[in-house]
Design a protein around this motif. Structure first.
Motif, short mmCIF file in Angstrom:
data_model
loop_
_atom_site.label_atom_id
_atom_site.label_comp_id
_atom_site.label_asym_id
_atom_site.label_seq_id
_atom_site.Cartn_x
_atom_site.Cartn_y
_atom_site.Cartn_z
N LEU A 218 34.40 40.68 44.66
CA LEU A 218 35.44 39.77 44.20
C LEU A 218 35.53 39.82 42.68
N LEU A 219 36.71 40.12 42.18
CA LEU A 219 36.95 40.24 40.75
C LEU A 219 37.93 39.16 40.30
N PRO A 220 38.04 38.92 38.99
CA PRO A 220 39.02 37.94 38.52
C PRO A 220 40.42 38.28 39.02
N CYS A 221 41.26 37.29 39.15
CA CYS A 221 42.61 37.51 39.67
C CYS A 221 43.41 38.42 38.74
N VAL A 222 44.51 38.95 39.24
CA VAL A 222 45.34 39.87 38.47
C VAL A 222 45.87 39.17 37.21
N ARG A 223 46.18 37.90 37.31
CA ARG A 223 46.66 37.16 36.14
C ARG A 223 45.62 37.20 35.01
N GLU A 224 44.37 36.94 35.36
CA GLU A 224 43.30 36.95 34.35
C GLU A 224 43.06 38.36 33.82
N GLN A 225 43.16 39.36 34.69
CA GLN A 225 42.95 40.73 34.25
C GLN A 225 44.04 41.18 33.29
#
Length: 306
Positions: free
Chosen positions: A183-190
């Motif tokens: 699980l990675l940070p959401c696309v918005r955060e990326q």
């Protein structure tokens, strides 16, 4: 004075004549992809008038029309993006936008090679001269191999054919991103981490879906070629589909015929109850009424869902 009610025979000649002319002009494909005559045979004689008006409301976008819509939505980005020289031609401005951007198709939770975003990617390369290396999957926004490319990029342009409820983009943008079971940070955060301004371009969106995205993702600039209002649905109480004398009975006709076709009760109105009447050459959206696409051996679809 209300318009005269057309006789069924006259109405049939007009509607089927229009379908035939669409094939002749190349708007509809030749052959069996769209089968208006077989589809009409599904209905009872007492339903014929309703069925003809419903068929008349169906809108089909071939690939050329679809790409023209998508191109228009991309070119509309100029209202958000200021290029260096306002006197430059549109082609030069577009070249500058492409050079400073990466393009990412919006796909479902289980990406497939048949997803419309994947199909559109090839056309973007040919029709809008977007280099292949500029078209990335969403996973590549997280990969180290693309870090240098993304460091020198100003914006990410997500693209899609159709927005119905807006849930697909909303989930992709705001939920944690799963990659290789991690699980990675959401696309918005990326995107924020990469200093990428986000845009979402597409052909057609419902006003419901567009508002859903604006409310949940206010940091994304939307640019869609056409917005469908609620009364575009044949189920709407003031739908554009029906003449005055069928407006009250039209929605009930759809539900009754759909049940007879075998459509499950929870699916009668299409995804999110949007009840639309449209299709693209490469797909017919789940938000389109099942009565157009249902195929169970006893019911002939107007267009099969690929």
């Amino acid at each position: 004075m209300p318009p005269a009610v057309l006789k069924i025979k006259t109405l049939e000649e007009i509607v089927l004549g229009k379908c035939k002319s669409f094939v002749t002009m190349g708007v509809w494909p030749a052959g069996e992809k769209l089968k208006p005559h077989k589809w009409l045979d599904n209905f009872l004689d007492s339903e014929r008038e309703h069925a003809l008006y419903l068929l008349n409301s169906f809108t089909y976008y071939n690939m050329e029309m679809s790409m023209a819509l998508l191109k228009g939505s991309f070119l509309s980005l100029s209202k958000y993006i200021q290029t260096g020289d306002m006197q430059r031609t549109d082609n030069l401005k577009w070249a500058e936008i492409v050079n400073e951007s990466v393009f990412v198709p919006v796909v479902g939770e289980s990406p497939s090679i048949t997803d419309s975003g994947v199909i559109l990617a090839g056309n973007l390369r040919r029709d809008l001269l977007i280099p292949e290396e500029k078209i990335l999957t969403v996973e590549k926004l997280y990969e180290k191999a693309y870090k240098n490319t993304l460091t020198n990029t100003k914006r990410v342009i997500f693209f899609d054919d159709f927005v119905g409820s807006g849930q697909q983009f909303k989930k992709m943008w705001n939920d944690d991103f799963e990659k290789d079971t991690e699980l990675l940070p959401c696309v918005r955060e990326q995107c924020s981490k990469l200093n990428l301004v986000a845009h979402y371009c597409g052909m057609i969106g419902t006003s419901y879906g567009m508002d859903n995205i604006r409310n949940s993702s206010p940091d994304v600039h939307l640019s869609f070629a056409h917005t469908l209002e609620p009364n575009a649905s044949p189920l709407h109480s003031n739908s554009m589909t029906w003449p005055e004398h069928l407006r009250a009975s039209g929605p009930e006709f759809i539900l009754m015929a759909s049940r007879r076709a075998g459509v499950p009760e929870k699916e009668l109105k299409g995804f999110y109850n949007l009840g639309l009447a449209l299709a693209f050459s490469f797909t017919i959206p789940d938000a389109t009424l099942p009565i157009f696409r249902w195929d169970n051996g006893n019911w002939s679809p107007l267009m099969k869902k690929s």
